[in-house]
Design a protein around this motif. Sequence first.
Motif, PDB file in Angstrom:
ATOM      1  N   THR A   1      -1.760   3.416   3.571  1.00 29.96           N
ATOM      2  CA  THR A   1      -1.238   3.476   4.931  1.00 29.96           C
ATOM      3  C   THR A   1      -1.066   4.950   5.295  1.00 29.96           C
ATOM      4  O   THR A   1      -0.280   5.663   4.676  1.00 29.96           O
ATOM      5  N   LEU A   2      -1.843   5.387   6.277  1.00 33.80           N
ATOM      6  CA  LEU A   2      -1.802   6.796   6.683  1.00 33.80           C
ATOM      7  C   LEU A   2      -0.988   6.926   7.969  1.00 33.80           C
ATOM      8  O   LEU A   2      -1.241   6.214   8.938  1.00 33.80           O
ATOM      9  N   VAL A   3      -0.014   7.813   7.940  1.00 31.01           N
ATOM     10  CA  VAL A   3       0.878   7.981   9.094  1.00 31.01           C
ATOM     11  C   VAL A   3       0.680   9.387   9.653  1.00 31.01           C
ATOM     12  O   VAL A   3       0.802  10.372   8.924  1.00 31.01           O
ATOM     13  N   ASP A   4       0.343   9.455  10.919  1.00 31.24           N
ATOM     14  CA  ASP A   4       0.093  10.750  11.576  1.00 31.24           C
ATOM     15  C   ASP A   4       1.365  11.187  12.305  1.00 31.24           C
ATOM     16  O   ASP A   4       1.723  10.619  13.336  1.00 31.24           O
ATOM     17  N   LEU A   5       2.032  12.185  11.758  1.00 32.12           N
ATOM     18  CA  LEU A   5       3.295  12.631  12.358  1.00 32.12           C
ATOM     19  C   LEU A   5       3.035  13.723  13.405  1.00 32.12           C
ATOM     20  O   LEU A   5       2.056  14.454  13.321  1.00 32.12           O
ATOM     21  N   PRO A   6       3.932  13.856  14.389  1.00 31.62           N
ATOM     22  CA  PRO A   6       3.751  14.906  15.392  1.00 31.62           C
ATOM     23  C   PRO A   6       3.708  16.294  14.754  1.00 31.62           C
ATOM     24  O   PRO A   6       4.378  16.536  13.744  1.00 31.62           O
ATOM     25  N   GLY A   7       2.928  17.170  15.354  1.00 34.26           N
ATOM     26  CA  GLY A   7       2.786  18.525  14.822  1.00 34.26           C
ATOM     27  C   GLY A   7       4.114  19.258  14.772  1.00 34.26           C
ATOM     28  O   GLY A   7       4.944  19.135  15.675  1.00 34.26           O
ATOM     29  N   ALA A   8       4.327  20.008  13.690  1.00 32.88           N
ATOM     30  CA  ALA A   8       5.575  20.773  13.548  1.00 32.88           C
ATOM     31  C   ALA A   8       5.269  22.060  12.788  1.00 32.88           C
ATOM     32  O   ALA A   8       4.590  22.023  11.762  1.00 32.88           O
ATOM     33  N   TYR A   9       5.740  23.177  13.311  1.00 37.42           N
ATOM     34  CA  TYR A   9       5.539  24.447  12.622  1.00 37.42           C
ATOM     35  C   TYR A   9       6.472  24.578  11.421  1.00 37.42           C
ATOM     36  O   TYR A   9       6.202  25.313  10.484  1.00 37.42           O
ATOM     37  N   SER A  10       7.595  23.868  11.499  1.00 39.43           N
ATOM     38  CA  SER A  10       8.585  23.996  10.433  1.00 39.43           C
ATOM     39  C   SER A  10       9.465  22.753  10.419  1.00 39.43           C
ATOM     40  O   SER A  10       9.267  21.832  11.222  1.00 39.43           O
ATOM     41  N   LEU A  11      10.427  22.741   9.513  1.00 33.55           N
ATOM     42  CA  LEU A  11      11.381  21.635   9.481  1.00 33.55           C
ATOM     43  C   LEU A  11      12.603  21.941  10.350  1.00 33.55           C
ATOM     44  O   LEU A  11      13.607  21.232  10.297  1.00 33.55           O
ATOM     45  N   ASP A  12      12.542  23.042  11.117  1.00 34.93           N
ATOM     46  CA  ASP A  12      13.618  23.374  12.064  1.00 34.93           C
ATOM     47  C   ASP A  12      13.166  22.917  13.447  1.00 34.93           C
ATOM     48  O   ASP A  12      12.379  23.598  14.104  1.00 34.93           O
ATOM     49  N   PRO A  13      13.632  21.748  13.879  1.00 36.48           N
ATOM     50  CA  PRO A  13      13.051  21.154  15.092  1.00 36.48           C
ATOM     51  C   PRO A  13      13.413  21.879  16.377  1.00 36.48           C
ATOM     52  O   PRO A  13      14.527  22.387  16.532  1.00 36.48           O
ATOM     53  N   HIS A  14      12.440  21.928  17.307  1.00 40.12           N
ATOM     54  CA  HIS A  14      12.672  22.502  18.632  1.00 40.12           C
ATOM     55  C   HIS A  14      12.393  21.486  19.727  1.00 40.12           C
ATOM     56  O   HIS A  14      12.431  21.816  20.903  1.00 40.12           O
TER      57      HIS A  14
ATOM     58  N   ALA B   1       0.829  -1.201   0.000  1.00 43.66           N
ATOM     59  CA  ALA B   1       0.000   0.000   0.000  1.00 43.66           C
ATOM     60  C   ALA B   1       0.869   1.259   0.000  1.00 43.66           C
ATOM     61  O   ALA B   1       1.915   1.290   0.639  1.00 43.66           O
ATOM     62  N   PRO B   2       0.444   2.275  -0.727  1.00 40.19           N
ATOM     63  CA  PRO B   2       1.194   3.534  -0.670  1.00 40.19           C
ATOM     64  C   PRO B   2       1.106   4.155   0.718  1.00 40.19           C
ATOM     65  O   PRO B   2       0.138   3.942   1.438  1.00 40.19           O
ATOM     66  N   VAL B   3       2.146   4.920   1.059  1.00 43.78           N
ATOM     67  CA  VAL B   3       2.205   5.539   2.383  1.00 43.78           C
ATOM     68  C   VAL B   3       1.976   7.045   2.254  1.00 43.78           C
ATOM     69  O   VAL B   3       2.658   7.724   1.479  1.00 43.78           O
ATOM     70  N   VAL B   4       1.002   7.537   2.963  1.00 44.84           N
ATOM     71  CA  VAL B   4       0.708   8.970   2.960  1.00 44.84           C
ATOM     72  C   VAL B   4       0.964   9.511   4.370  1.00 44.84           C
ATOM     73  O   VAL B   4       0.450   8.958   5.343  1.00 44.84           O
ATOM     74  N   ALA B   5       1.791  10.546   4.460  1.00 42.24           N
ATOM     75  CA  ALA B   5       2.093  11.141   5.769  1.00 42.24           C
ATOM     76  C   ALA B   5       1.202  12.354   5.988  1.00 42.24           C
ATOM     77  O   ALA B   5       1.001  13.165   5.074  1.00 42.24           O
ATOM     78  N   LEU B   6       0.679  12.439   7.192  1.00 37.59           N
ATOM     79  CA  LEU B   6      -0.161  13.575   7.580  1.00 37.59           C
ATOM     80  C   LEU B   6       0.696  14.500   8.436  1.00 37.59           C
ATOM     81  O   LEU B   6       1.148  14.097   9.506  1.00 37.59           O
ATOM     82  N   VAL B   7       0.956  15.695   7.947  1.00 36.65           N
ATOM     83  CA  VAL B   7       1.824  16.618   8.690  1.00 36.65           C
ATOM     84  C   VAL B   7       1.112  17.960   8.839  1.00 36.65           C
ATOM     85  O   VAL B   7       0.053  18.187   8.258  1.00 36.65           O
ATOM     86  N   GLY B   8       1.723  18.855   9.592  1.00 31.92           N
ATOM     87  CA  GLY B   8       1.141  20.179   9.762  1.00 31.92           C
ATOM     88  C   GLY B   8       1.484  20.749  11.119  1.00 31.92           C
ATOM     89  O   GLY B   8       1.974  20.039  11.999  1.00 31.92           O
ATOM     90  N   ALA B   9       1.216  22.038  11.266  1.00 31.54           N
ATOM     91  CA  ALA B   9       1.472  22.696  12.544  1.00 31.54           C
ATOM     92  C   ALA B   9       0.546  22.099  13.605  1.00 31.54           C
ATOM     93  O   ALA B   9      -0.511  21.571  13.273  1.00 31.54           O
ATOM     94  N   PRO B  10       0.956  22.177  14.874  1.00 38.95           N
ATOM     95  CA  PRO B  10       0.068  21.679  15.918  1.00 38.95           C
ATOM     96  C   PRO B  10      -1.284  22.381  15.870  1.00 38.95           C
ATOM     97  O   PRO B  10      -1.369  23.552  15.494  1.00 38.95           O
ATOM     98  N   ASN B  11      -2.304  21.630  16.222  1.00 37.40           N
ATOM     99  CA  ASN B  11      -3.630  22.201  16.369  1.00 37.40           C
ATOM    100  C   ASN B  11      -4.284  22.664  15.077  1.00 37.40           C
ATOM    101  O   ASN B  11      -5.037  23.621  15.046  1.00 37.40           O
TER     102      ASN B  11
END
Lengths: 78, 677
Positions: free
Chosen positions: B105-118, B37-47
């Motif tokens: 396959t849907l993967v729910d990634l932790p919320g992130a405002y950017s690709l610069d991790p804090h 199955a193809p893998v789709v990642a769900l990303v985005g800013a928190p909330n």
Amino acid sequence: MYVGTDLARAPLGTHLTLLDSPAPESVCQRLSSLGLRVGTRFSLLQKTAGGGRVALVNGSRIALGADLLGQLRAEVAR
Amino acid sequence: MATAEQQRPRVLDLLVPAPSVKACCHSGGGVGGGPEAPVVALVGAPNTGKSTLFNALTGARVTMGNWPGTTVEVSRGLWKTTTAAATCTCDECTCDDAEQRLDITLVDLPGAYSLDPHSPDEELTRQLLVGVPDDERPDLCVVACDASRLANSLYLVAQLRERRLPILVALTMVDVAAKRGITVDPATLSQALGCPVVAIDPRRRAGLEALAAAVRDGLGGPAPAPRPVPSTTDQLELDDDRFGWIAGAVAAGTSAPAEHARTFSDTVDRWVTAPVLGPLIFLGVMWLVFQITTAVAAPLQDLLDGLFAGPVSDGATWLLGSLGLGGSWVEGLVVDGLIAGVGMLLTFVPLMTLMFVLLALLEDSGYLARAAVVTDRLMRAIGLPGRAFLPLIVGFGCNVPAISATRILPSARQRVLTALLVPFTSCTARLTVFVMLGSVFFGPYAGTAVFAMYVVSIHLVVLAGLVLRRTLWRTMGTDPLIIDLPAYQVPTLRLTASVTWVRLKGFLQTASGIIVATVCAVWLFQSIPTQPGQAFGEVPVAQSAYGVAAQAITPVFAPAGFAQWQTTSALVVGFVAKEAVVSSWAQTYALEEPSGADPGSLGERVRSDFDASSGGHPVPAALAFMVFLLAYTPCVATLAAQWREIGPKWTLFGVAMQLATAWLLAVAVFQVGRLFW
């Protein structure tokens, strides 16, 4: 007219422009990713418990802690 | 608690390499859509509604809430898409022509405002999106963007569009945007961003079919060319370019009033985050939650208690007797073990349901984010940022996910400190014991007594934090409060019911797992004789292995006023899981009675024992017991979570600290209390 004041003393409900911030880089990056960066126009909506402020930035409401307010300088937007 | 497959953050191969969309409608199974199955990642800013969308698409149920940091682990689920126009590409397809499916396959990634991790969470999101080889990346990224504050949501999109990644923007909160006079034109915005844009409402499950169609289209096509960026490494210059691109896209794709009108959320916030009123409202809300919980749940508990103690036990006794097992150890195990123990535990289902409903309402409405603001000064006093409030408030539901939620904190030292404080937050499992003792010892003031335990819990967190901050954590710095406040929303029935069910299911799973095993172990030890001439299963509890072991450690609790072995043994069982404390009492007292005697109610027996062990001061002894129960190790599952997050050294330190604190406080409460009661 408040010119170049820190956010703890900036007026509420007035359009402000962020001038600079001596805050640590990680803090500036976090603010930047929320849209609050040098040159951004924003306003302070209210004081919060603990001495912070709620800022209105591009339609977002961002709560800023009291410690941070003294590190952010802004002027009244022209 | 999430029931979807939880992935450890160190496991970076969670995205199944599946670059091809060649998947039969009958492939997949279990969690995720199978290896093809193809893998789709769900990303985005928190909330931004990401976890709600994941739940709506997969039904796999991750914890959702209207405040940042809800997704602290990576969850994976199966998204079944259907379309009449789809073309199945497998070689031997048996799909129904009228409706063909593609399992994703849907993967729910932790919320992130950017690709610069804090924080470790954001680092994980970055790693899984851009830090792995191309063939391990997701086949498509769906970026959830809040339409009511689009500019802030698009920073992550800007960074993702700088790479050759197939992405799709899912616009959420369109209804909130509309209320603020903001209109979004998805087609124009799509042109400006260079990727598809679909408007959806995951809370009401609207637009999901359009999203599925867009995802299927995206999986079939090539990744768009990366947007050009200045050839510089200067962060400021890159940011200027990104914000310029974002401003252009927002200007092209949306129209908004020149001035931001004061919204309903602003009006409410004037009160709930105000300097004096805010903390008072916070305390009032918490008091109301526990008052409602105890007042409404009590009659339902009595009803269920009567059901299990009466008809269910009588029925089982009759059935076993008719099978020739009356009076045997089997009857003891079934009636005095399983029914007395698990049955008692199940009577707390109404209480747990109410508590989970109320917490879900607070989360979904957006109030908990404000609570983090109101408590920021308190958190700062113990050297923690306001964000640390979030895992601590989760701890009032269950300590286990709260330990995991410490990952939203950026500093390792802050995470360790918070993980050591979380066990002092009073979880709902402890609530069951508080409610029972509150009813027995405080009568009409039971609700206030239970509320007092929560106040003590908050003070314990603060005091332990202050002590640790001034000793082992002297040199730790603090990050300032920066928190995105979501718009208030009317909680939806579906979301509230869904979150409540997920948590209740977790509670019931615990009951049917750890608790049943514990109850059976307790029964086993209560059946093992310690003196010659006694047979297995026919020994007075006080002379069983269980009773003798409990009596050996009982004197330790004499200064706290509850040195009776039945209570000491319940505390030992409570080390495994607090849900088992009441059932352990029920089991012990049921076995203690000679056959045919009226055992009296559990409450009467407990009160009688506290009266005897405290020298006529049962109320302070009960209070001391409640305080001990509040402060010592919550359960083995919490220890396992701590072990995973902060390592064995700090976990053992925490156990020692909690036991010492619990004993000292319990002794102090009893010794002072006996002067007055």
